[in-house]
Design a protein around this motif. Structure first.
Motif, PDB file in Angstrom:
ATOM      1  N   VAL A  64      15.109  -5.493  18.398  1.00 11.78           N
ATOM      2  CA  VAL A  64      15.834  -5.208  17.156  1.00 11.78           C
ATOM      3  C   VAL A  64      15.192  -5.841  15.929  1.00 11.78           C
ATOM      4  CG1 VAL A  64      18.029  -4.749  18.282  1.00 11.78           C
ATOM      5  CG2 VAL A  64      17.461  -7.088  17.640  1.00 11.78           C
ATOM      6  N   GLY A  65      14.157  -6.632  16.128  1.00 15.27           N
ATOM      7  CA  GLY A  65      13.465  -7.219  14.984  1.00 15.27           C
ATOM      8  C   GLY A  65      12.641  -8.423  15.377  1.00 15.27           C
ATOM      9  N   LYS A  66      11.967  -8.976  14.394  1.00 15.13           N
ATOM     10  CA  LYS A  66      11.171 -10.182  14.591  1.00 15.13           C
ATOM     11  C   LYS A  66      12.103 -11.376  14.693  1.00 15.13           C
ATOM     12  CE  LYS A  66       7.177 -10.604  13.464  1.00 15.13           C
ATOM     13  NZ  LYS A  66       6.227 -11.043  14.438  1.00 15.13           N
ATOM     14  N   LYS A  68      13.050 -15.234  13.892  1.00 14.64           N
ATOM     15  CA  LYS A  68      12.857 -16.033  12.675  1.00 14.64           C
ATOM     16  C   LYS A  68      12.085 -17.308  13.010  1.00 14.64           C
ATOM     17  CE  LYS A  68      16.550 -14.063  10.126  1.00 14.64           C
ATOM     18  NZ  LYS A  68      17.755 -13.495  10.427  1.00 14.64           N
ATOM     19  N   PHE A  75      10.126 -11.883  19.214  1.00 15.13           N
ATOM     20  CA  PHE A  75      11.018 -10.832  18.754  1.00 15.13           C
ATOM     21  C   PHE A  75      12.411 -11.068  19.327  1.00 15.13           C
ATOM     22  CE2 PHE A  75       6.724  -9.269  19.119  1.00 15.13           C
ATOM     23  CZ  PHE A  75       6.516  -8.625  17.917  1.00 15.13           C
ATOM     24  N   THR A  83      21.945 -10.881  22.988  1.00 10.19           N
ATOM     25  CA  THR A  83      20.615 -10.852  22.381  1.00 10.19           C
ATOM     26  C   THR A  83      19.867 -12.095  22.814  1.00 10.19           C
ATOM     27  OG1 THR A  83      21.526  -9.696  20.460  1.00 10.19           O
ATOM     28  CG2 THR A  83      19.381 -10.725  20.171  1.00 10.19           C
ATOM     29  N   LYS A  85      15.722 -14.108  22.505  1.00  7.26           N
ATOM     30  CA  LYS A  85      14.364 -14.124  21.954  1.00  7.26           C
ATOM     31  C   LYS A  85      13.376 -13.829  23.077  1.00  7.26           C
ATOM     32  CE  LYS A  85      12.742 -18.025  20.465  1.00  7.26           C
ATOM     33  NZ  LYS A  85      12.329 -19.207  19.707  1.00  7.26           N
ATOM     34  N   THR A  99       9.981   0.877  18.210  1.00 11.94           N
ATOM     35  CA  THR A  99      10.845   0.710  17.042  1.00 11.94           C
ATOM     36  C   THR A  99      12.211   0.220  17.545  1.00 11.94           C
ATOM     37  OG1 THR A  99      11.793   2.941  17.109  1.00 11.94           O
ATOM     38  CG2 THR A  99       9.691   2.672  15.922  1.00 11.94           C
ATOM     39  N   PRO A 100      13.116  -0.154  16.643  1.00  9.89           N
ATOM     40  CA  PRO A 100      14.444  -0.585  17.090  1.00  9.89           C
ATOM     41  C   PRO A 100      15.230   0.487  17.850  1.00  9.89           C
ATOM     42  CG  PRO A 100      14.045  -1.374  14.880  1.00  9.89           C
ATOM     43  CD  PRO A 100      12.909  -0.446  15.212  1.00  9.89           C
TER      44      PRO A 100
END
Length: 131
Positions: A64-66, A68, A75, A83, A85, A99-100
């Protein structure tokens, strides 16, 4: 001298053939992979977080994204339960674009960091699930 020459030529001709005669793994039936193995059974992110450190897990979901963090290989991975990492090394991508909205299956190793109290998955294989 002719005998030595014949021996050398025979050795040169036979040796490469013996290189190809080496066998690989063949399952003789004495060890049958369990259908309950984490390699074959997809589990949820919530279940993966409860697994012991260094356990291999198979997960399905979405990136769903990088994350932080300063690590460009980290990711966030999400399924219906939670969720987590993940760390995906460049070679694991195998020229796949995700992609997401791309559903993927990952095989990875649970990594509990007890110092900061986090859990992540070190991805060893990533495959796109084609519907």
């Amino acid at each position: 001298m002719k005998l030595i020459t014949k021996l050398v030529i025979t050795t040169i001709l036979i040796y490469p053939i013996s290189l190809f005669a080496q066998g690989g793994f063949v399952n003789d039936g004495s060890i049958i992979p369990s259908s309950e193995s984490n390699y074959t059974k997809v589990i949820t992110v919530s279940e993966a977080k409860k697994q012991a450190d260094d356990t291999f897990v198979l997960l399905e979901g979405y990136i769903v994204g990088k994350a932080k963090t300063i690590n460009a290989e980290e990711f966030m991975f999400k399924d219906d339960t939670d969720t987590i990492k993940i760390e995906v090394n460049q070679k694991v991508w195998r020229n796949q674009t995700v992609t997401p909205s791309t559903k993927i299956r990952i095989l990875g190793q649970v990594d509990h960091n007890s110092f900061v109290g986090t859990t992540e998955i070190e991805v060893r294989q990533l495959d796109i699930i084609k519907d």
